[in-house]
Design a protein around this motif. Structure first.
Motif, mmCIF file in Angstrom:
data_model
loop_
_atom_site.group_PDB
_atom_site.id
_atom_site.type_symbol
_atom_site.label_atom_id
_atom_site.label_comp_id
_atom_site.label_asym_id
_atom_site.label_seq_id
_atom_site.Cartn_x
_atom_site.Cartn_y
_atom_site.Cartn_z
ATOM 1 N N SER A 101 -5.812 6.944 7.132
ATOM 2 C CA SER A 101 -4.844 6.024 6.530
ATOM 3 C C SER A 101 -5.576 5.063 5.601
ATOM 4 O O SER A 101 -6.528 4.399 6.011
ATOM 5 N N GLU A 107 4.076 6.316 10.706
ATOM 6 C CA GLU A 107 3.349 6.140 11.963
ATOM 7 C C GLU A 107 3.985 6.798 13.171
ATOM 8 O O GLU A 107 3.386 6.804 14.242
ATOM 9 N N LYS A 152 -4.420 2.451 4.532
ATOM 10 C CA LYS A 152 -3.992 1.093 4.894
ATOM 11 C C LYS A 152 -5.023 0.407 5.777
ATOM 12 O O LYS A 152 -5.325 -0.756 5.606
ATOM 13 N N ASP A 153 -5.576 1.155 6.747
ATOM 14 C CA ASP A 153 -6.481 0.500 7.687
ATOM 15 C C ASP A 153 -7.718 1.341 8.007
ATOM 16 O O ASP A 153 -8.503 0.957 8.874
ATOM 17 N N VAL A 167 2.270 4.760 5.007
ATOM 18 C CA VAL A 167 1.701 5.604 6.060
ATOM 19 C C VAL A 167 2.752 5.691 7.163
ATOM 20 O O VAL A 167 3.142 4.671 7.731
ATOM 21 N N ASP A 210 0.856 -1.193 0.000
ATOM 22 C CA ASP A 210 0.000 0.000 0.000
ATOM 23 C C ASP A 210 0.886 1.235 0.000
ATOM 24 O O ASP A 210 2.050 1.170 0.403
ATOM 25 N N LEU A 234 1.768 9.595 -0.231
ATOM 26 C CA LEU A 234 1.597 8.717 0.931
ATOM 27 C C LEU A 234 0.161 8.188 0.937
ATOM 28 O O LEU A 234 -0.710 8.744 0.260
ATOM 29 N N GLY A 235 -0.084 7.184 1.742
ATOM 30 C CA GLY A 235 -1.414 6.564 1.794
ATOM 31 C C GLY A 235 -2.356 7.263 2.755
ATOM 32 O O GLY A 235 -2.925 6.613 3.642
ATOM 33 N N LEU A 236 -2.529 8.567 2.591
ATOM 34 C CA LEU A 236 -3.367 9.362 3.492
ATOM 35 C C LEU A 236 -4.262 10.282 2.678
ATOM 36 O O LEU A 236 -3.802 10.914 1.732
ATOM 37 N N MET A 253 -5.176 9.397 10.578
ATOM 38 C CA MET A 253 -3.743 9.560 10.297
ATOM 39 C C MET A 253 -2.943 9.436 11.597
ATOM 40 O O MET A 253 -3.165 10.191 12.542
ATOM 41 N N PRO A 254 -2.022 8.469 11.677
ATOM 42 C CA PRO A 254 -1.377 8.208 12.969
ATOM 43 C C PRO A 254 -0.312 9.222 13.359
ATOM 44 O O PRO A 254 -0.020 9.392 14.539
ATOM 45 N N ARG A 295 -7.990 4.060 9.539
ATOM 46 C CA ARG A 295 -7.940 4.748 10.831
ATOM 47 C C ARG A 295 -7.435 6.176 10.639
ATOM 48 O O ARG A 295 -6.832 6.492 9.617
#
Ligand SMILES: [Ca+2]
Ligand SMILES: [Ca+2]
Length: 190
Positions: free
Chosen positions: A107, A70, A109-110, A68, A65, A94-96, A114-115, A112
Motif C-alpha cells: 500500500s 481494505e 498509503k502506509d 487502498v 492518496d 489504486l494505491g498498490l 496490500m490489506p 504495508r
C-alpha cells in the motif's frame, strides 16, 4: 415559512444527505468533491486518464492518496457505487504496487502489505514481467483488481487522508519518490 428560510433548510438537508467534502488544490485553484462511500471519502476522477505516477500526484494535490481498499465490505460498497454511477466501462488506479519487490504488493498509503485483494481470474500475472501497479477493472460488470503496466492510462480513485499517524513506515513512499526522480515519466503509452 418564508421561501428563503425554506431554501436554506433544503440546502442544509441536501448537504447532510450528499455527505461530500470539497477539497481545493491551491496550485491550480480548483476544488473537487470527495464523496463519502462506506465511511471513507473518495474522489473519483473521471475527467482525464493518467499513468499511475500521474494519478498519485493528482491525488496528492488534493491532500489525498490513491485509494487502498481494505476489506471485502469496502470493495463491495465502492464497486457498487461505481457500477450504479455510470463507471462500469472505466478503469481506476489504486494505491498498490509491487515496484519495490516483484510479487509483493504494498500500500502506497502506509508502506504495508496490500490489506485486501480481489484479483480477477489469473491475476496478478505480471505480463511482460512489467506489470507493477494495481487497478480496478470491470469483469462481467463487477470490479476486480489487476496488475497493469504503470505507464498505462487509467482514471484515479483518491481517498482522503486519515488524521496523521507517525510516519514510521515510509520506506515504500521514499522508494517511489526516488523511482520517480530517476524515471522519465513523460513517456506514457496509451
Ligand atoms: Ca509485478
Ligand atoms: Ca495483469
Amino acid at each position: 415559512m418564508g421561501l428563503t428560510k425554506c431554501c436554506i433548510l433544503i440546502l442544509c438537508f441536501a448537504g447532510v444527505l450528499s455527505n461530500s467534502i470539497n477539497i481545493s488544490n491551491p496550485d491550480e485553484n480548483q476544488t473537487q468533491p470527495f464523496i463519502e462511500i462506506g465511511g471513507k471519502y473518495y474522489l473519483i476522477s473521471t475527467t482525464s486518464t493518467m499513468n499511475w505516477f500521474g494519478a498519485m500526484l493528482y491525488c496528492r494535490k488534493y491532500d489525498s492518496d490513491l485509494a487502498v481498499i481494505e476489506s471485502e465490505a469496502e470493495m463491495n460498497t465502492l464497486s457498487s457505487y461505481l457500477t450504479t454511477n455510470g463507471n462500469i466501462g472505466k478503469q481506476f488506479w489504486l494505491g498498490l504496487t509491487d515496484l519495490a519487490e516483484e510479487g509483493k504488493f504494498m500500500s502506497i498509503k502506509d508502506g504495508r502489505p496490500m490489506p485486501y485483494a480481489k484479483w480477477s481470474f489469473g491475476q496478478p500475472d505480471n505480463t511482460g514481467r512489467n506489470e507493477d501497479c494495481v487497478h480496478l477493472w470491470p469483469v462481467n460488470n463487477i470490479f476486480h483488481m489487476n496488475d497493469d503496466h504503470c505507464m498505462v492510462l487509467h482514471y484515479a480513485i483518491c481517498e482522503l487522508r486519515q488524521p496523521k499517524k507517525s510516519c514510521d513506515v515510509c520506506d515504500l513512499k521514499n522508494f517511489i519518490e526516488k523511482f520517480m526522480q530517476n524515471t522519465n515519466l513523460s513517456n506514457c503509452p496509451n
